[in-house]
Design a protein around this motif. Structure first.
Motif, PDB file in Angstrom:
ATOM      1  N   GLY A 142       2.425 -11.487   0.299  1.00  0.00           N
ATOM      2  CA  GLY A 142       2.956 -11.687   1.940  1.00  0.00           C
ATOM      3  C   GLY A 142       4.383 -11.566   2.035  1.00  0.00           C
ATOM      4  N   PRO A 143       4.964 -11.553   3.488  1.00  0.00           N
ATOM      5  CA  PRO A 143       4.044 -12.110   4.456  1.00  0.00           C
ATOM      6  C   PRO A 143       2.919 -11.004   4.667  1.00  0.00           C
ATOM      7  N   ASN A 144       2.010 -11.181   5.566  1.00  0.00           N
ATOM      8  CA  ASN A 144       0.962 -10.372   6.179  1.00  0.00           C
ATOM      9  C   ASN A 144       0.310  -9.408   5.145  1.00  0.00           C
ATOM     10  N   ALA A 145      -0.298  -9.942   4.129  1.00  0.00           N
ATOM     11  CA  ALA A 145      -0.952  -9.264   3.295  1.00  0.00           C
ATOM     12  C   ALA A 145      -2.417  -9.662   3.142  1.00  0.00           C
ATOM     13  N   LEU A 146      -3.528  -8.581   3.173  1.00  0.00           N
ATOM     14  CA  LEU A 146      -4.840  -8.973   3.058  1.00  0.00           C
ATOM     15  C   LEU A 146      -5.262  -8.506   1.732  1.00  0.00           C
ATOM     16  N   LEU A 147      -5.714  -9.289   0.913  1.00  0.00           N
ATOM     17  CA  LEU A 147      -6.275  -8.823  -0.453  1.00  0.00           C
ATOM     18  C   LEU A 147      -7.883  -9.080  -0.396  1.00  0.00           C
TER      19      LEU A 147
ATOM     20  N   GLN B  49       4.046  -4.030 -10.152  1.00  0.00           N
ATOM     21  CA  GLN B  49       3.905  -2.914  -9.162  1.00  0.00           C
ATOM     22  C   GLN B  49       4.395  -3.700  -7.611  1.00  0.00           C
ATOM     23  N   THR B  50       5.199  -2.760  -6.986  1.00  0.00           N
ATOM     24  CA  THR B  50       5.526  -3.041  -5.721  1.00  0.00           C
ATOM     25  C   THR B  50       4.955  -2.152  -4.726  1.00  0.00           C
ATOM     26  N   LEU B  51       4.326  -2.526  -3.945  1.00  0.00           N
ATOM     27  CA  LEU B  51       3.640  -1.298  -2.883  1.00  0.00           C
ATOM     28  C   LEU B  51       4.332  -1.327  -1.698  1.00  0.00           C
ATOM     29  N   LYS B  52       4.438  -0.035  -1.105  1.00  0.00           N
ATOM     30  CA  LYS B  52       5.208  -0.081   0.113  1.00  0.00           C
ATOM     31  C   LYS B  52       4.637  -0.649   1.154  1.00  0.00           C
ATOM     32  N   PRO B  53       5.291  -1.221   2.132  1.00  0.00           N
ATOM     33  CA  PRO B  53       4.858  -1.986   3.189  1.00  0.00           C
ATOM     34  C   PRO B  53       3.983  -0.858   4.013  1.00  0.00           C
ATOM     35  N   PHE B  54       2.792  -1.422   4.741  1.00  0.00           N
ATOM     36  CA  PHE B  54       1.695  -0.938   5.353  1.00  0.00           C
ATOM     37  C   PHE B  54       0.883  -0.038   4.643  1.00  0.00           C
ATOM     38  N   THR B  55       0.953  -0.184   3.184  1.00  0.00           N
ATOM     39  CA  THR B  55       0.075   0.536   2.279  1.00  0.00           C
ATOM     40  C   THR B  55      -1.469  -0.193   2.545  1.00  0.00           C
ATOM     41  N   ASN B  56      -2.430   0.908   2.546  1.00  0.00           N
ATOM     42  CA  ASN B  56      -3.793   0.496   2.639  1.00  0.00           C
ATOM     43  C   ASN B  56      -4.626   1.224   1.712  1.00  0.00           C
ATOM     44  N   LEU B  57      -5.086   0.156   0.677  1.00  0.00           N
ATOM     45  CA  LEU B  57      -5.781   0.642  -0.528  1.00  0.00           C
ATOM     46  C   LEU B  57      -7.361   0.306  -0.311  1.00  0.00           C
ATOM     47  N   ARG B  58      -8.035   1.508  -0.901  1.00  0.00           N
ATOM     48  CA  ARG B  58      -9.498   0.938  -0.800  1.00  0.00           C
ATOM     49  C   ARG B  58     -10.253   0.825  -2.284  1.00  0.00           C
ATOM     50  N   ALA B  59     -11.403   0.810  -2.308  1.00  0.00           N
ATOM     51  CA  ALA B  59     -12.080   0.264  -3.495  1.00  0.00           C
ATOM     52  C   ALA B  59     -11.886   1.675  -4.542  1.00  0.00           C
ATOM     53  N   ARG B  60     -12.209   1.184  -5.850  1.00  0.00           N
ATOM     54  CA  ARG B  60     -12.317   2.416  -6.863  1.00  0.00           C
ATOM     55  C   ARG B  60     -11.120   2.871  -7.425  1.00  0.00           C
TER      56      ARG B  60
ATOM     57  N   CYS C 299       3.793  -8.721  -9.305  1.00  0.00           N
ATOM     58  CA  CYS C 299       3.477  -7.646  -8.471  1.00  0.00           C
ATOM     59  C   CYS C 299       4.317  -8.156  -6.812  1.00  0.00           C
ATOM     60  N   VAL C 300       4.587  -7.298  -6.095  1.00  0.00           N
ATOM     61  CA  VAL C 300       5.064  -7.507  -4.783  1.00  0.00           C
ATOM     62  C   VAL C 300       4.377  -6.875  -3.712  1.00  0.00           C
ATOM     63  N   LEU C 301       3.596  -7.737  -2.998  1.00  0.00           N
ATOM     64  CA  LEU C 301       2.274  -7.078  -2.266  1.00  0.00           C
ATOM     65  C   LEU C 301       2.912  -7.574  -0.699  1.00  0.00           C
ATOM     66  N   GLN C 302       3.628  -6.973   0.150  1.00  0.00           N
ATOM     67  CA  GLN C 302       3.608  -7.343   1.517  1.00  0.00           C
ATOM     68  C   GLN C 302       3.526  -6.367   2.389  1.00  0.00           C
ATOM     69  N   ASN C 303       2.742  -7.029   3.674  1.00  0.00           N
ATOM     70  CA  ASN C 303       2.483  -6.265   4.757  1.00  0.00           C
ATOM     71  C   ASN C 303       1.507  -5.257   4.281  1.00  0.00           C
ATOM     72  N   VAL C 304       0.748  -5.315   3.357  1.00  0.00           N
ATOM     73  CA  VAL C 304      -0.529  -4.446   2.836  1.00  0.00           C
ATOM     74  C   VAL C 304      -1.902  -4.901   2.898  1.00  0.00           C
ATOM     75  N   GLN C 305      -2.534  -3.957   2.718  1.00  0.00           N
ATOM     76  CA  GLN C 305      -4.182  -4.335   2.716  1.00  0.00           C
ATOM     77  C   GLN C 305      -4.904  -3.544   1.638  1.00  0.00           C
ATOM     78  N   CYS C 306      -5.394  -4.453   0.701  1.00  0.00           N
ATOM     79  CA  CYS C 306      -6.068  -4.088  -0.536  1.00  0.00           C
ATOM     80  C   CYS C 306      -7.366  -4.301  -0.405  1.00  0.00           C
ATOM     81  N   SER C 307      -8.546  -3.642  -0.888  1.00  0.00           N
ATOM     82  CA  SER C 307      -9.992  -3.824  -0.827  1.00  0.00           C
ATOM     83  C   SER C 307     -10.555  -3.218  -2.187  1.00  0.00           C
TER      84      SER C 307
END
Length: 348
Positions: A304-309, A334-345, A318-326
């Motif tokens: 966060g802020p605003n992370a959905l895991l 790993q540091t994901l870029k803000p507004f990254t949206n990652l899905r399964a598999r 890891c740094v996960l800010q403003n991201v969605q991961c499912s």
């Protein structure tokens, strides 16, 4: 013979105003029925039978999916209660299940009371066995006992004398704070001996399980009440307001547990974390973060802020800010870029 459990999950829950079954309404993103099943299995009771009713096919489908997720060797047993005629009537639907477990003990409890925990279940069973009781009621002392059946004990021995419902209680009985949680340990043979003697001569025409206790006492069998120190075990939800109250309690419990384990939560506003999520120490969770399902977060992360895991595995640092991961796995550091949206598999 191994002990077993019957979970009552047939209620319609009209006041919930849901198109789905009441027991599948969620507390912290987890169906109430799953909370109950996890508590029972966590106490070491693996032989379960769920009594379904309203929208039974949806509950049965959920049970089949849960069994696969847990990789059970056999699906959950379930029986159908076509007409809801009371708690004892629901147990009657599971009579064949009971007869397959003669000589054992059976835990009977509601599928919409998510806070009954494994420790309470085990402790009540221990008292049930050591005291050689035909039935042991799990009881609690909430701050406001209004509406619950009162536990009436023998003044000299402390043994259970009766359960008196609110509408039948006189003024002195209403002063009793100890109440029936709706969860019981029975000796299977004792329960079967009185199950079909329970009558429905009451204002609702229903068959009530506490009447089995009255019948057992009349036959000089022992009954007791195990008093838990957590009054939340009696809580259920009949409408959305009560469901929201359960969510608030569950949210607070989860956050306190994580902080006790060394997770940094400087401001809990807007943070929702499911009960099955694990987080390593020195990880910081910031506002607007939602962690659900079987999510696992390592040590020293910033979430966060605003992370959905959702059902996500994140390694250490890891740094996960403003991201969605499912349904994804994120490697260490790993540091994901803000507004990254990652899905399964996927592995990142």
């Amino acid at each position: 013979m191994e002990n077993c459990a019957i979970i009552l999950a047939a209620g319609e829950g009209k006041r919930m105003k849901s198109q789905g079954p009441k027991v599948l309404c969620q507390v912290l993103f987890k169906p109430m029925l799953e909370w109950v099943i996890d508590a029972v299995e966590g106490a070491g009771v693996l032989n379960l039978c769920v009594v379904t009713g309203h929208l039974h096919s949806e509950v049965e489908s959920f049970l089949d999916g849960l069994a696969k997720t847990k990789q059970r060797t056999a699906p959950y047993e379930h029986v159908y209660q076509a007409e809801q005629k009371g708690t004892a009537h629901a147990v009657m639907m599971a009579e064949q299940f009971l007869r397959h477990h003669t000589g054992a003990n059976v835990l009977i409890l509601s599928g919409d009371a998510p806070f009954l925990d494994p420790k309470t279940i085990r402790s009540a069973l221990l008292e049930h066995i050591e005291s050689e009781q035909a039935v042991t009621v799990i009881s609690a002392e909430p701050s406001n006992p209004f509406g619950y059946g009162r536990i009436v004990r023998d003044r000299s021995t402390g043994a259970l004398k009766a359960i008196v419902e609110e509408k039948e209680a006189d003024a002195p009985t209403k002063q009793i704070r100890e109440i029936n949680s709706g969860a019981y340990w029975f000796r299977v043979d004792s329960l079967l001996s009185v199950l079909h003697n329970i009558e429905n001569e009451n204002s609702t025409g229903e068959y009530y399980l506490p009447d089995a206790i009255r019948l057992l006492l009349s036959r000089s069998q022992k009954a007791g009440a195990f008093l838990t120190n957590d009054s939340n075990v009696v809580l259920g939800a009949n409408d959305r307001k009560q469901l929201s109250e359960l969510n608030l309690i569950a949210k607070q419990n989860v956050l306190l547990r994580l902080m006790a384990d060394g997770v940094d939560i400087p401001c809990p506003d807007g943070i929702l974390i499911g009960p099955d999520v694990t987080v390593g120490n020195d990880t910081r969770i910031l506002p607007g973060s939602i962690l659900t399902g079987r999510t696992r977060v390592g040590k020293g992360c910033t979430i966060g802020p605003n992370a959905l895991l959702e059902d996500t595995i994140a390694g250490n640092s890891c740094v996960l800010q403003n991201v969605q991961c499912s349904g994804v796995e994120i490697k260490d550091e790993q540091t994901l870029k803000p507004f990254t949206n990652l899905r399964a598999r996927s592995v990142y």
